[in-house]
Design an enzyme around this catalytic site. Sequence first.
Site, PDB file in Angstrom:
ATOM      1  N   SER A  26       0.827  -1.215   0.000  1.00  0.00           N
ATOM      2  CA  SER A  26       0.000   0.000   0.000  1.00  0.00           C
ATOM      3  C   SER A  26       0.858   1.260   0.000  1.00  0.00           C
ATOM      4  CB  SER A  26      -0.878   0.059   1.250  1.00  0.00           C
ATOM      5  OG  SER A  26      -1.773  -1.004   1.266  1.00  0.00           O
ATOM      6  N   HIS A  57      -3.856   0.417  -4.913  1.00  0.00           N
ATOM      7  CA  HIS A  57      -3.187  -0.694  -5.584  1.00  0.00           C
ATOM      8  C   HIS A  57      -3.585  -0.670  -7.048  1.00  0.00           C
ATOM      9  CE1 HIS A  57      -1.676  -3.009  -2.077  1.00  0.00           C
ATOM     10  NE2 HIS A  57      -2.542  -2.225  -1.484  1.00  0.00           N
ATOM     11  N   MET A 207      -1.874  -6.814   7.048  1.00  0.00           N
ATOM     12  CA  MET A 207      -2.945  -7.674   6.517  1.00  0.00           C
ATOM     13  C   MET A 207      -2.535  -8.409   5.243  1.00  0.00           C
ATOM     14  SD  MET A 207      -5.950  -4.859   6.972  1.00  0.00           S
ATOM     15  CE  MET A 207      -6.014  -3.807   8.432  1.00  0.00           C
ATOM     16  N   SER A 208      -1.242  -8.651   5.074  1.00  0.00           N
ATOM     17  CA  SER A 208      -0.798  -9.286   3.823  1.00  0.00           C
ATOM     18  C   SER A 208       0.452 -10.132   4.062  1.00  0.00           C
ATOM     19  CB  SER A 208      -0.495  -8.204   2.781  1.00  0.00           C
ATOM     20  OG  SER A 208       0.625  -7.446   3.173  1.00  0.00           O
TER      21      SER A 208
END
Length: 271
Positions: A26, A57, A207-208
């Site tokens: 991000s 993105h 979160m990735s």
Amino acid sequence: MNNSSVDYIRQHISSYQPHTLIILGSGLGNLGEKLQNPISLNYQDIPDFPRSTVQGHGGKLICGKLGEREVLCMQGRFHLYEGHKPQTIHQLFACFKELDIQELIVTNAAGSLNPDIAPGSLMLIKDHINFSGQNPLIGANDDKIGPRFPALNNAYDEEIRTRVKLLAQKHNIALSEGVYMMVLGPNFETPAEIRAFRILGADAVGMSTVPEVISAIHVGMKVLGISVITNYGAGMSNEQPSHEETLAQGQKASDELTKLISAYLTTKGEK
Ligand code: HPA
């Protein structure tokens, strides 16, 4: 993603043979704009390729040169919180392997759980905690692609980390090192969760990344992971985490990140 995606990508980047894949997190998409002689493919034009939906993105695969090396960049990734299945991420990596990608450089935006790791700085990932409750390897295993039970002892390759730490020193780039914890999202954490994650031994939360790293290791790639710290975890400062702040801090730190990754690629032994 399947053989038709591989064929399409291969045909369209035929003047290149990259062995390194860079995933841009991000607010870090502009690293993709720094590639020389780029060839850009929209995800939506690649047959059977998943689509990215998150703001910030781009949803492009860009091939070009960075630091004298040919690289393939994913500008826009597939988060589980968007509804993508973790297995989709593994399929992507099986295809990248087919394209002869041997190394993953994965970047992300993350919240700091460690008072010594400040927003706006870079953190080298030395290990992770998979707190997502998901796994990209669930389902039948294809032994031709990778082992049923892969080991993750050295998921974030120690030799690569040593080199990157030396390069950061040489180029005056502040780089801490720590453990990344993945949560599913999409909400930011509660202060109680942040306190709990600190006790569990994490330095940053996001979160990735974890599904991508597990997939990359499974298919036999080496991994370098770098977090851009965009905020302190909920309750650690007076500010509230927000996506806008994540994008703004990501943009600020991305010059340093580009410098570090270019230096790494330039000094890397020929593959
Ligand atoms: N939590 C989870 N993911 C994040 C954060 C955070 O504080 N900041 C950027 N990504």
